[in-house]
Motif scaffolding. Structure first.
Motif, PDB file in Angstrom:
ATOM      1  N   SER A 116       0.831  -1.208   0.000  1.00  0.00           N
ATOM      2  CA  SER A 116       0.000   0.000   0.000  1.00  0.00           C
ATOM      3  C   SER A 116       0.867   1.261   0.000  1.00  0.00           C
ATOM      4  O   SER A 116       0.456   2.302  -0.518  1.00  0.00           O
ATOM      5  CB  SER A 116      -0.937   0.003   1.209  1.00  0.00           C
ATOM      6  N   VAL A 147      -7.423   0.555  -6.552  1.00  0.00           N
ATOM      7  CA  VAL A 147      -7.215  -0.144  -5.286  1.00  0.00           C
ATOM      8  C   VAL A 147      -8.311  -1.189  -5.142  1.00  0.00           C
ATOM      9  O   VAL A 147      -9.513  -0.864  -5.203  1.00  0.00           O
ATOM     10  CB  VAL A 147      -7.237   0.818  -4.085  1.00  0.00           C
ATOM     11  N   PHE A 198     -10.261  -4.112  -2.973  1.00  0.00           N
ATOM     12  CA  PHE A 198     -10.563  -4.451  -1.580  1.00  0.00           C
ATOM     13  C   PHE A 198     -11.344  -5.767  -1.507  1.00  0.00           C
ATOM     14  O   PHE A 198     -12.038  -6.149  -2.449  1.00  0.00           O
ATOM     15  CB  PHE A 198     -11.397  -3.348  -0.926  1.00  0.00           C
ATOM     16  N   TYR A 228      -6.896   5.369  -5.859  1.00  0.00           N
ATOM     17  CA  TYR A 228      -6.044   5.916  -4.805  1.00  0.00           C
ATOM     18  C   TYR A 228      -5.922   7.418  -5.022  1.00  0.00           C
ATOM     19  O   TYR A 228      -5.630   7.896  -6.122  1.00  0.00           O
ATOM     20  CB  TYR A 228      -4.663   5.260  -4.829  1.00  0.00           C
ATOM     21  N   VAL A 286      -8.714   6.996  -0.457  1.00  0.00           N
ATOM     22  CA  VAL A 286      -9.220   6.579  -1.763  1.00  0.00           C
ATOM     23  C   VAL A 286     -10.445   7.407  -2.118  1.00  0.00           C
ATOM     24  O   VAL A 286     -11.147   7.928  -1.241  1.00  0.00           O
ATOM     25  CB  VAL A 286      -9.584   5.079  -1.799  1.00  0.00           C
ATOM     26  N   MET A 320      -8.280   4.288   3.400  1.00  0.00           N
ATOM     27  CA  MET A 320      -8.100   2.900   2.966  1.00  0.00           C
ATOM     28  C   MET A 320      -8.271   1.927   4.119  1.00  0.00           C
ATOM     29  O   MET A 320      -8.677   0.780   3.922  1.00  0.00           O
ATOM     30  CB  MET A 320      -6.697   2.712   2.374  1.00  0.00           C
ATOM     31  N   PHE A 352      -7.674  -4.078   2.438  1.00  0.00           N
ATOM     32  CA  PHE A 352      -6.878  -3.859   1.219  1.00  0.00           C
ATOM     33  C   PHE A 352      -6.313  -5.178   0.713  1.00  0.00           C
ATOM     34  O   PHE A 352      -5.821  -6.004   1.485  1.00  0.00           O
ATOM     35  CB  PHE A 352      -5.739  -2.882   1.537  1.00  0.00           C
ATOM     36  N   GLN A 353      -6.394  -5.386  -0.624  1.00  0.00           N
ATOM     37  CA  GLN A 353      -5.809  -6.572  -1.251  1.00  0.00           C
ATOM     38  C   GLN A 353      -4.564  -6.217  -2.044  1.00  0.00           C
ATOM     39  O   GLN A 353      -3.489  -6.741  -1.793  1.00  0.00           O
ATOM     40  CB  GLN A 353      -6.841  -7.250  -2.170  1.00  0.00           C
ATOM     41  N   GLY A 359      -3.047  -2.986  -5.229  1.00  0.00           N
ATOM     42  CA  GLY A 359      -3.335  -1.921  -6.172  1.00  0.00           C
ATOM     43  C   GLY A 359      -3.089  -2.400  -7.587  1.00  0.00           C
ATOM     44  O   GLY A 359      -2.470  -3.445  -7.819  1.00  0.00           O
TER      45      GLY A 359
END
Length: 341
Positions: free
Chosen positions: A288, A297, A299, A309, A315, A330, A335-336, A338
């Motif tokens: 991140s 981004v 999720f 982002y 975000v 964020m 978060f996974q 970007g």
């Protein structure tokens, strides 16, 4: 003189009715004692938030089915146009073959050796005979072209039929997904309506605070990684305050992937329609801290939400039903990774 008669006993029917009534009263009082208490505002909010997450998942499936429907419809239309043009070409080839056959018939009524014997101009006859041989060769070529065209048209018709079946199945899937979205929205509204007016006002105040926080968002001064990303983010900023509507791609309303695809379209980049597809549209960035303004981004584990982002851990996105396009931290979502376009 006192009576010594025994008191009259209650009838069996009356005893049964009284017993049943007493039993029912016990059951009702027991149910009342064990009835679930009315959920609190916090509990309702948690359930509504969960339903809104389910709505967004279903929305992305709906968007994917809609995109597939549009793609299949175009393919079917193109195939049907090709078949129509091919049929016209086939008709022309058949007409040409008919003309060749007529010419051959008109010149072939007498045996060639007899025609030569009777001819007053043998040289002229021999020229005609050569032309007749060429005519037969043209006829054979025309037949081959017709056969090839017929095979091509048959194949295209079969392909169009298969595409039509796929289109029908996709339309059904689209309808099912739409019903699922509407059902979950109805369930969320029912829960919200179970709150008192004061509790609903408190939830609205929470959203109002989130919108005010969005207006004051500190985005820092990081630069975009590319001109495309910068242009997309700039375009998205013009949509702040627009409402979230499932399946919407702007310019009056958006869902999450509708906003990101619209923003990048303004930058001259065509993105896939769904968040899951957009997750594979560029280079993945797993840290991140390495994100730059304009990056996508992604999720949640199933990648059902996408945002842009904006900088400084913020975000810009279309969050969910009942909210508007805004900035958020964020950290509010899992978060996974970007995606840099």
């Amino acid at each position: 003189m006192a009576s010594h008669r025994r008191p009259k006993q209650p009838s069996r029917t009356r005893v049964t009715v009284l017993t049943a009534t007493a039993a029912a009263a016990v059951v009702l009082s027991s149910q009342a004692a064990h009835a679930d208490p009315k959920p609190t505002k916090s509990e309702v909010k948690a359930k509504v938030d969960k339903l809104n997450q389910d709505v967004e998942k279903a929305t992305e499936h709906y968007d994917g089915a809609k995109e597939q429907q549009q793609k299949l419809k175009k393919e079917v239309d193109d195939l049907q146009d090709n078949v129509a043009r091919g049929q016209q070409d086939l008709n022309k080839l058949r007409d040409q073959l008919g003309s060749l056959a007529s010419a051959q018939y008109r010149s072939g009524g007498i045996d060639p050796s007899v025609q030569l014997f009777l001819s007053s101009d043998p040289d002229n006859f021999l020229d005609k005979a050569t032309a007749q041989d060429q005519l037969s060769s043209q006829q054979a070529d025309a037949i081959k072209k017709i056969q090839a065209k017929q095979r091509s048209l048959a194949q295209q018709r079969l392909e169009a039929q298969d595409k039509l079946k796929d289109l029908s199945a996709t339309r059904k899937k689209l309808g099912d997904n739409k019903k699922q979205v509407q059902s979950k929205l109805a369930a969320a509204n029912k829960l919200l309506n179970s709150l008192t007016a004061a509790e609903r006002a408190a939830l609205q105040a929470d959203d109002a605070r989130a919108n005010r926080a969005s207006d004051r968002a500190n985005l820092g001064n990081a630069l975009p990684a590319s001109a495309r990303g910068g242009a997309a983010l700039t375009a998205a900023k013009t949509q702040l305050g627009k409402p979230y509507v499932y399946g919407a791609t702007g310019p009056n309303s958006f869902d999450c992937s509708g906003l990101t695809s619209w923003a990048y379209a303004q930058a001259g980049v065509s993105l896939p329609r769904t968040s899951q597809a957009q997750a594979n549209a560029g280079t993945r960035i797993y840290s991140s801290s390495a994100l730059k303004p304009g990056d996508l981004v992604i999720f949640y584990g199933d990648m059902h939400h996408v945002a842009l982002y904006a900088g400084n851990g913020m975000v810009l996105h279309a969050p969910r039903t009942g909210t508007n396009v805004r900035y958020e931290s964020m950290g509010d979502m899992p978060f996974q990774f970007g995606v840099r376009i």
